[in-house]
Design a protein around this motif. Structure first.
Motif, PDB file in Angstrom:
ATOM      1  N   HIS A 282       0.862  -1.185   0.000  1.00 27.27           N
ATOM      2  CA  HIS A 282       0.000   0.000   0.000  1.00 27.27           C
ATOM      3  C   HIS A 282       0.895   1.231   0.000  1.00 27.27           C
ATOM      4  O   HIS A 282       2.053   1.174   0.421  1.00 27.27           O
ATOM      5  CB  HIS A 282      -0.928   0.019   1.218  1.00 27.27           C
ATOM      6  CG  HIS A 282      -0.200   0.238   2.517  1.00 27.27           C
ATOM      7  ND1 HIS A 282       0.436  -0.774   3.204  1.00 27.27           N
ATOM      8  CD2 HIS A 282       0.014   1.366   3.252  1.00 27.27           C
ATOM      9  CE1 HIS A 282       0.988  -0.305   4.290  1.00 27.27           C
ATOM     10  NE2 HIS A 282       0.767   0.990   4.351  1.00 27.27           N
ATOM     11  N   ARG A 283       0.347   2.351  -0.475  1.00 23.58           N
ATOM     12  CA  ARG A 283       1.098   3.605  -0.416  1.00 23.58           C
ATOM     13  C   ARG A 283       0.123   4.756  -0.243  1.00 23.58           C
ATOM     14  O   ARG A 283      -1.000   4.734  -0.781  1.00 23.58           O
ATOM     15  CB  ARG A 283       1.977   3.807  -1.658  1.00 23.58           C
ATOM     16  CG  ARG A 283       1.234   4.042  -2.951  1.00 23.58           C
ATOM     17  CD  ARG A 283       2.197   4.111  -4.127  1.00 23.58           C
ATOM     18  NE  ARG A 283       1.503   4.352  -5.384  1.00 23.58           N
ATOM     19  CZ  ARG A 283       1.396   5.540  -5.961  1.00 23.58           C
ATOM     20  NH1 ARG A 283       1.946   6.607  -5.386  1.00 23.58           N
ATOM     21  NH2 ARG A 283       0.759   5.676  -7.110  1.00 23.58           N
ATOM     22  N   ARG A 284       0.554   5.747   0.504  1.00 26.73           N
ATOM     23  CA  ARG A 284      -0.278   6.909   0.780  1.00 26.73           C
ATOM     24  C   ARG A 284      -0.278   7.845  -0.424  1.00 26.73           C
ATOM     25  O   ARG A 284       0.772   8.150  -0.981  1.00 26.73           O
ATOM     26  CB  ARG A 284       0.266   7.616   2.032  1.00 26.73           C
ATOM     27  CG  ARG A 284      -0.565   8.764   2.536  1.00 26.73           C
ATOM     28  CD  ARG A 284      -0.129   9.134   3.959  1.00 26.73           C
ATOM     29  NE  ARG A 284       1.328   9.217   4.061  1.00 26.73           N
ATOM     30  CZ  ARG A 284       2.029  10.300   3.777  1.00 26.73           C
ATOM     31  NH1 ARG A 284       1.422  11.384   3.332  1.00 26.73           N
ATOM     32  NH2 ARG A 284       3.339  10.307   3.916  1.00 26.73           N
ATOM     33  N   LEU A 285      -1.463   8.304  -0.813  1.00 30.54           N
ATOM     34  CA  LEU A 285      -1.606   9.275  -1.885  1.00 30.54           C
ATOM     35  C   LEU A 285      -2.014  10.618  -1.283  1.00 30.54           C
ATOM     36  O   LEU A 285      -2.268  10.723  -0.087  1.00 30.54           O
ATOM     37  CB  LEU A 285      -2.661   8.815  -2.895  1.00 30.54           C
ATOM     38  CG  LEU A 285      -2.460   7.427  -3.532  1.00 30.54           C
ATOM     39  CD1 LEU A 285      -3.632   7.094  -4.440  1.00 30.54           C
ATOM     40  CD2 LEU A 285      -1.157   7.369  -4.306  1.00 30.54           C
ATOM     41  N   GLY A 286      -2.104  11.634  -2.097  1.00 32.25           N
ATOM     42  CA  GLY A 286      -2.564  12.924  -1.613  1.00 32.25           C
ATOM     43  C   GLY A 286      -4.059  12.923  -1.348  1.00 32.25           C
ATOM     44  O   GLY A 286      -4.797  12.029  -1.773  1.00 32.25           O
TER      45      GLY A 286
END
Length: 350
Positions: A282-286
């Protein structure tokens, strides 16, 4: 019963590790303490954690269900044109379209077992593939071999056209591809591309309708109502930014920040786990969004959700504009229905 003693109990078990942050024992899923290379390992199990201690030989495979099919890349193609990934493939790659067997591990993963004796049909299919010929009505070619051949033809056509596909998207048409060859494969891929383009147009039109409705609603508000609504939005924005401001201005360590972000990932992982899916990353987006990559029913999916609620913003598949009606936990059941009915169209590829 003293549960502290139970939680502190240390066990040893030989298990296959397929990658990611977890490993599956026969009755439970455990979190890996330290990443290792995929393979068979002797693990030390304590509570819900597993620590790899040393490489080991496979154990207990004879008691697992056996699955037969034909090899396409690193997938076993079985009855019903189902192409499932094979885990822990041998270092020496078997010939393509080989008849193979696998054992189904407790979490559903297929473990490569071996290559079976092949006949004239496999060699005839390989020759047709090399000579860019369809199988047509060739006799003695079973359904799983026909499907594996069709997927191989689709793979070649996909490279030539630049149109990606997932096996579940083409499963309903793969036998037609085996029958018709490259031209049928190109038609199949163009249909997929047209369906994706149509979905994106519908999505854009729906977004435009929502934005137009929002403008009409805004125009109907009195000045006082508009001011109150804007104040609520500003308050929500300040609340969303407060955590970041605390991190950056009040000395919160990078370790604490990483733990906070890890909690969101763990929440997403638990939601997928309940639905029978396995998170890869998973990765954090804006904008408070989270991109989640996971596997379900042997396929890889990319979904964007709201970090605070796990409500789906972009499912990564065609949902006829209903993305916001589902959550990350409920999405796999929607995917299963689309796969079972042969209607899945993937719009986001990892």
């Amino acid at each position: 019963m003293d549960y502290r003693k139970l939680l502190g109990k240390v066990e040893s078990a030989v298990l296959p590790y397929f990658g990611g942050g977890t490993v599956d024992a026969p009755s439970r899923r455990l979190r890996l303490t330290t990443p290792v290379e995929p393979g068979w390992w002797r693990f030390e199990l304590k509570g819900r954690q597993a620590t790899a201690r040393e490489p080991a030989s496979s154990q207990g495979l004879d008691a697992l269900p056996r699955v037969r099919g034909h090899l396409w890349g690193t997938r076993l193609v079985r009855e019903g044109a189902v192409a499932e990934p094979l885990a822990l493939m041998p270092e020496e790659e078997p010939p393509r379209l080989s008849p193979v067997t696998a054992r189904r591990w407790h979490d559903g993963t297929l473990l490569f077992e071996g290559v079976e004796f092949e006949g004239e049909a496999e060699e005839a299919a390989r020759r047709a593939l090399e000579e860019d010929r369809p199988l047509g009505e060739a006799r003695g070619v079973g359904a799983s071999l026909r499907a594996a051949f069709g997927f191989a033809v689709l793979e070649t056509a996909s490279r030539g056209t630049g149109i990606p596909f997932a096996p579940v998207e083409a499963r309903a048409r793969v036998l037609d591809v085996a029958l018709g060859g490259r031209e049928e494969a190109q038609r199949c891929l163009r249909r997929l591309a047209d369906e994706r383009a149509r979905f994106l147009r519908l999505q854009a039109e729906q977004q435009a309708r929502w934005e137009a409705e929002a403008r009409r609603t805004a125009q109907a508000l009195t000045d006082r109502e508009r001011e109150a609504r804007e104040a609520r939005w500003e308050a929500a924005a300040r609340q969303t930014a407060r955590t970041l401001e605390t991190w950056e201005q009040q000395g919160v360590t990078s370790g604490q920040r990483q733990r906070a972000e890890a909690e969101v990932g763990a929440w997403a992982e638990r939601a997928l786990d309940k639905a029978g899916a396995r998170m890869i990353s998973h990765r954090r987006l804006g904008g408070g969004l989270l991109e989640v990559i996971y596997t379900f029913m042997g396929e890889r999916f990319v979904t964007v959700v709201e970090s605070a609620t796990l409500r789906v913003r972009d499912a990564g598949v065609c949902l006829a504009g209903a993305d916001a009606r589902v959550t990350l936990e409920s999405l796999p059941s929607v995917l299963k229905e689309a796969i079972d009915t042969g209607e899945l169209v993937i719009t986001r590829h990892a």
